[in-house]
Design a protein around this motif. Structure first.
Motif, PDB file in Angstrom:
ATOM      1  N   ALA A   1       0.841  -1.208   0.000  1.00 20.14           N
ATOM      2  CA  ALA A   1       0.000   0.000   0.000  1.00 20.14           C
ATOM      3  C   ALA A   1       0.876   1.258   0.000  1.00 20.14           C
ATOM      4  O   ALA A   1       0.596   2.223  -0.710  1.00 20.14           O
ATOM      5  N   LYS A   2       1.952   1.209   0.778  1.00 18.85           N
ATOM      6  CA  LYS A   2       2.835   2.384   0.833  1.00 18.85           C
ATOM      7  C   LYS A   2       3.538   2.575  -0.518  1.00 18.85           C
ATOM      8  O   LYS A   2       3.708   3.700  -1.007  1.00 18.85           O
ATOM      9  N   GLU A   3       3.901   1.456  -1.133  1.00 17.92           N
ATOM     10  CA  GLU A   3       4.527   1.513  -2.456  1.00 17.92           C
ATOM     11  C   GLU A   3       3.553   2.116  -3.475  1.00 17.92           C
ATOM     12  O   GLU A   3       3.909   2.988  -4.274  1.00 17.92           O
ATOM     13  N   GLU A   4       2.307   1.675  -3.404  1.00 15.75           N
ATOM     14  CA  GLU A   4       1.273   2.175  -4.315  1.00 15.75           C
ATOM     15  C   GLU A   4       1.049   3.681  -4.089  1.00 15.75           C
ATOM     16  O   GLU A   4       0.865   4.441  -5.035  1.00 15.75           O
ATOM     17  N   ALA A   5       1.086   4.068  -2.823  1.00 15.58           N
ATOM     18  CA  ALA A   5       0.902   5.502  -2.510  1.00 15.58           C
ATOM     19  C   ALA A   5       2.009   6.336  -3.168  1.00 15.58           C
ATOM     20  O   ALA A   5       1.758   7.448  -3.648  1.00 15.58           O
ATOM     21  N   GLN A   6       3.235   5.775  -3.232  1.00 12.96           N
ATOM     22  CA  GLN A   6       4.329   6.521  -3.889  1.00 12.96           C
ATOM     23  C   GLN A   6       4.101   6.580  -5.402  1.00 12.96           C
ATOM     24  O   GLN A   6       4.406   7.578  -6.044  1.00 12.96           O
ATOM     25  N   ARG A   7       3.560   5.508  -5.962  1.00  9.19           N
ATOM     26  CA  ARG A   7       3.262   5.535  -7.418  1.00  9.19           C
ATOM     27  C   ARG A   7       2.263   6.650  -7.716  1.00  9.19           C
ATOM     28  O   ARG A   7       2.360   7.331  -8.729  1.00  9.19           O
ATOM     29  N   ILE A   8       1.307   6.806  -6.804  1.00 12.74           N
ATOM     30  CA  ILE A   8       0.307   7.874  -7.010  1.00 12.74           C
ATOM     31  C   ILE A   8       0.965   9.240  -6.830  1.00 12.74           C
ATOM     32  O   ILE A   8       0.768  10.154  -7.638  1.00 12.74           O
ATOM     33  N   ALA A   9       1.789   9.360  -5.778  1.00  8.59           N
ATOM     34  CA  ALA A   9       2.440  10.651  -5.507  1.00  8.59           C
ATOM     35  C   ALA A   9       3.298  11.107  -6.693  1.00  8.59           C
ATOM     36  O   ALA A   9       3.357  12.291  -7.012  1.00  8.59           O
ATOM     37  N   PHE A  10       3.939  10.149  -7.349  1.00  5.19           N
ATOM     38  CA  PHE A  10       4.813  10.503  -8.486  1.00  5.19           C
ATOM     39  C   PHE A  10       4.144  10.276  -9.841  1.00  5.19           C
ATOM     40  O   PHE A  10       4.817  10.335 -10.878  1.00  5.19           O
ATOM     41  N   ALA A  11       2.851  10.015  -9.848  1.00  4.71           N
ATOM     42  CA  ALA A  11       2.156   9.597 -11.086  1.00  4.71           C
ATOM     43  C   ALA A  11       2.405  10.509 -12.299  1.00  4.71           C
ATOM     44  O   ALA A  11       2.633  10.007 -13.403  1.00  4.71           O
ATOM     45  N   PRO A  12       2.372  11.842 -12.131  1.00  4.54           N
ATOM     46  CA  PRO A  12       2.597  12.680 -13.328  1.00  4.54           C
ATOM     47  C   PRO A  12       3.972  12.435 -13.969  1.00  4.54           C
ATOM     48  O   PRO A  12       4.086  12.386 -15.188  1.00  4.54           O
TER      49      PRO A  12
END
Ligand SMILES: C[S@@+](CC[C@H](N)C(=O)[O-])C[C@H]1O[C@@H](n2cnc3c(N)ncnc32)[C@H](O)[C@@H]1O
Length: 355
Positions: free
Chosen positions: A15-26
Motif C-alpha cells: 500500500a505504501k509503495e502504491e501511494a508513492q506511485r500515485i504521488a509521483f504519477a505525473p
C-alpha cells in the motif's frame, strides 16, 4: 458482474509503495511517454534477451547522455525495464506500452487532451465546470470547440472516441437492424462513422444525424464522399437547449457514447424528448460503457478515470456512469429497457421502449 472494489487487497508495504506511485504519477506518466516517443523503449525491446547498455542506446537516439540516463533509470522504478550486468531489457509492461493499441490510444488521449487541464480538477469539482478546458479555448463545453482544437489534440480525441465505439459497431448492427428500421436518427452522430456503417449494412435505411454544427460539417463531407448523400440528412441541434426543434418520425433513435456527455438531469431531458420523435412501436438504442459492467478490473479503472476527463475538460458535470444510476434516468424519462446486450470492448447496448 464482478464487483472489483469490495475489499482491500494490499499488504501495508504494498500500500505504501502504491501511494508513492500515485504521488509521483505525473512524472511516471511523462517519463513513460517520452521513453515511448523518443524510441528508447523500442531500442531496448529490439535488443531482446541480450539486452543493451546505456552507451549503445545513446548511439541510437538524438538525446544527451544525461537525458538517456535519467529516462532509463526512471524506467526501472516504473517497471518498464530491468537491469542486469550493465544491460537493460524490457518488461511485459513495456511491451503493452509499445504494442497495445488500447494503451496507446489511452495514453495519447491523456497527454494531448487531458494532462494540462487535470491540474484544475479541484476548481472543476468546486464549480461544476470544465475549468481545464481553458488551456485550449473559451468554450463552455469541449463539444463546442471540438472542430477547432489544435490538430494533435483533435487527432487524439477522435482516436480515443473512435477506438472504443468502432469496436462495438459491427456487433450492434444486427441487433438494431433486427427491427428493420427504415428511418434512423443518430443523435451525437459526430463524424458519421456509425451512419456510414448503417448505410452500408442496409441499402434501404435513411439516416438523419443530429449534432452540433462543427461536427455535422465533418460528417457531411465524409458521408457525401462515400456517395450516401441521397439517404442521409443533417439536423443541427444543441441538445442542451430544450427549445431547439428535435427531428421527428423515426423507427429507431441511436445514441452511442453520447449520453455520457450529459448530467443526470440532462440525460432525462434528452431521452424524454425522444418520445415524440419516435414512430409507433419505435425504439431508442443507447450504447454506453458502464464501469460496473466490465469483465476486467482495468476496464472499470479506465472508465472511472475517464469520468475525470468529463469533469475537467468536457463539461464539468457528466461521467462514465454506473449502470444503475443510468437506468434510473431511463425510467425517469418514461422508458423501459426491453433488451440489454454487452458487446465490443466494454459497451452495453440498451434497447428502450416508451412506457
Ligand atoms: C463522444 S462523441 C460520440 C460520437 C459517436 N456517437 C460515437 O459513438 O463515436 C459525442 C458527440 O455528442 C455531440 N454532442 C455533445 N454535446 C452536444 C450537444 N449539446 N448537442 C448536440 N450534440 C452534442 C458531440 O458533438 C459529439 O459528436
Amino acid at each position: 458482474m464482478m464487483n472489483f472494489f469490495q475489499k482491500e487487497t494490499r499488504t501495508a508495504l504494498e500500500a505504501k509503495e502504491e501511494a508513492q506511485r500515485i504521488a509521483f504519477a505525473p512524472m511516471l506518466f511523462q517519463a513513460t511517454r517520452v521513453l515511448r516517443d523518443s524510441g528508447i523503449l523500442q531500442i531496448v525491446e529490439d535488443s531482446r534477451e541480450e539486452g543493451i547498455g546505456e552507451k549503445e542506446v545513446l548511439e541510437k537516439v538524438k538525446l544527451s547522455e544525461y537525458g538517456v540516463r535519467v529516462l532509463l533509470e526512471a524506467g526501472l522504478g516504473i517497471g518498464l525495464l530491468v537491469f542486469n550486468n550493465g544491460k537493460y531489457r524490457t518488461t511485459k509492461t513495456a511491451y503493452f506500452i509499445l504494442q497495445d493499441e488500447l494503451t496507446r490510444v489511452n495514453m495519447d488521449f491523456m497527454h494531448d487532451v487531458c494532462y494540462q487541464g487535470a491540474f484544475f480538477l479541484d476548481k472543476c469539482i468546486e464549480k461544476g465546470k470544465p475549468e481545464g478546458l481553458k488551456v485550449f479555448g473559451e468554450w463552455s463545453t469541449i463539444y463546442e470547440g471540438l472542430s477547432k482544437l489544435p490538430p494533435k489534440v483533435q487527432e487524439s480525441w477522435f482516436g480515443f472516441d473512435h477506438f472504443y465505439s468502432d469496436n462495438a459497431f459491427p456487433e450492434a448492427l444486427p441487433v438494431v437492424f433486427a427491427r428493420k428500421p427504415k428511418k434512423l436518427l443518430d443523435i451525437g452522430g459526430n463524424t458519421g462513422k456509425w451512419a456510414a456503417q448503417c448505410l452500408k449494412y442496409n441499402a434501404d435505411v435513411h439516416v438523419t444525424l443530429m449534432d452540433l454544427p462543427g461536427q455535422l460539417d465533418m460528417a457531411k463531407t465524409k458521408l457525401n464522399a462515400l456517395g450516401y448523400s441521397d439517404r442521409v440528412a443533417f439536423h443541427t441541434c444543441d441538445l442542451l437547449d430544450e427549445r431547439q426543434p428535435f427531428a421527428k418520425g423515426f423507427d429507431v433513435i441511436w445514441m452511442s457514447q453520447f449520453l455520457d456527455c450529459f448530467s443526470d438531469e440532462q440525460i432525462v431531458s434528452i431521452i424524454s424528448r425522444c418520445k415524440d420523435a419516435l414512430n409507433k412501436d419505435g425504439r431508442v438504442f443507447i450504447m454506453e460503457t458502464f464501469w460496473d459492467r466490465q469483465r476486467f478490473k482495468s476496464s472499470a479503472f479506465s472508465l472511472q478515470q475517464t469520468s475525470l476527463y468529463f469533469t475537467t475538460m468536457a463539461n464539468g458535470n457528466s461521467q462514465m456512469y454506473h449502470s444503475e444510476v443510468f437506468g434510473r434516468c431511463v425510467t425517469k424519462a418514461g422508458f423501459s429497457v426491453v433488451n440489454q446486450v454487452d458487446l465490443g470492448i466494454s459497451h452495453t447496448l440498451l434497447e428502450c421502449k416508451p412506457l
